[in-house]
Motif scaffolding. Sequence first.
Motif, short mmCIF file in Angstrom:
data_model
loop_
_atom_site.label_atom_id
_atom_site.label_comp_id
_atom_site.label_asym_id
_atom_site.label_seq_id
_atom_site.Cartn_x
_atom_site.Cartn_y
_atom_site.Cartn_z
N UNK A 1 53.16 -63.19 7.41
CA UNK A 1 52.15 -63.06 6.52
C UNK A 1 50.89 -63.13 7.44
N UNK A 2 50.31 -64.51 8.06
CA UNK A 2 49.23 -64.83 8.80
C UNK A 2 49.09 -63.95 9.62
N UNK A 3 50.27 -63.51 10.39
CA UNK A 3 50.99 -62.35 11.80
C UNK A 3 50.35 -61.07 11.70
N UNK A 4 50.66 -60.47 9.80
CA UNK A 4 49.98 -59.59 9.29
C UNK A 4 48.08 -59.07 9.44
N UNK A 5 48.33 -60.35 8.94
CA UNK A 5 47.24 -60.74 8.76
C UNK A 5 45.64 -60.46 9.51
N UNK A 6 46.40 -60.68 11.02
CA UNK A 6 45.17 -61.53 12.55
C UNK A 6 45.74 -59.61 12.60
N UNK B 1 46.20 -56.78 11.54
CA UNK B 1 45.19 -56.04 10.12
C UNK B 1 43.87 -55.95 10.58
N UNK B 2 43.61 -57.25 10.78
CA UNK B 2 41.85 -57.19 10.85
C UNK B 2 42.02 -57.36 12.11
N UNK B 3 42.84 -57.77 13.60
CA UNK B 3 42.29 -57.21 14.70
C UNK B 3 42.62 -56.02 14.83
N UNK B 4 42.72 -55.29 14.12
CA UNK B 4 42.54 -54.11 13.78
C UNK B 4 41.42 -53.14 13.82
#
Length: 131
Positions: free
Chosen positions: A80-85, A87-90
């Motif tokens: 979950x936090x890995x996806x958030x990082x 996604x928002x990094x992209x």
Amino acid sequence: MTAMCGMISWTGILWTSIRWNKGLKAQGIDRKTLPYMAPLQPYLSYYGISMCIMVIIFGGFGSFMPTFDASSFVTTYFPIPFFAVLFFGYKFWTKPMVVDYADMDFVTGSSSDVIEKETTQNLWQKISDRI
């Protein structure tokens, strides 16, 4: 961890489906004109997203019982936090704009577009396009 990644992926797919249906509606395209019309859409997409979110939230609930298991918690909820990082990094790095429903392209690559293109091509162009 794999199940959690699958649920995150399906949430993205279902979110895309909902936006696609809203784009069709905004541009006045009737779903009945499409070659395939999935039944009960977009309601099944909303249902699917809610189920995926429930699995994401409660998928690792076993790591809390009977006592808290840190390794199980981390392996279950790490995506979950890995996806958030990611996604928002992209989003921060590329700064893509969200396409408005009225601006979505439903013509390019459609069957009528392909048929029109194939009638104007010679044999070698058709073969190279297929490859």
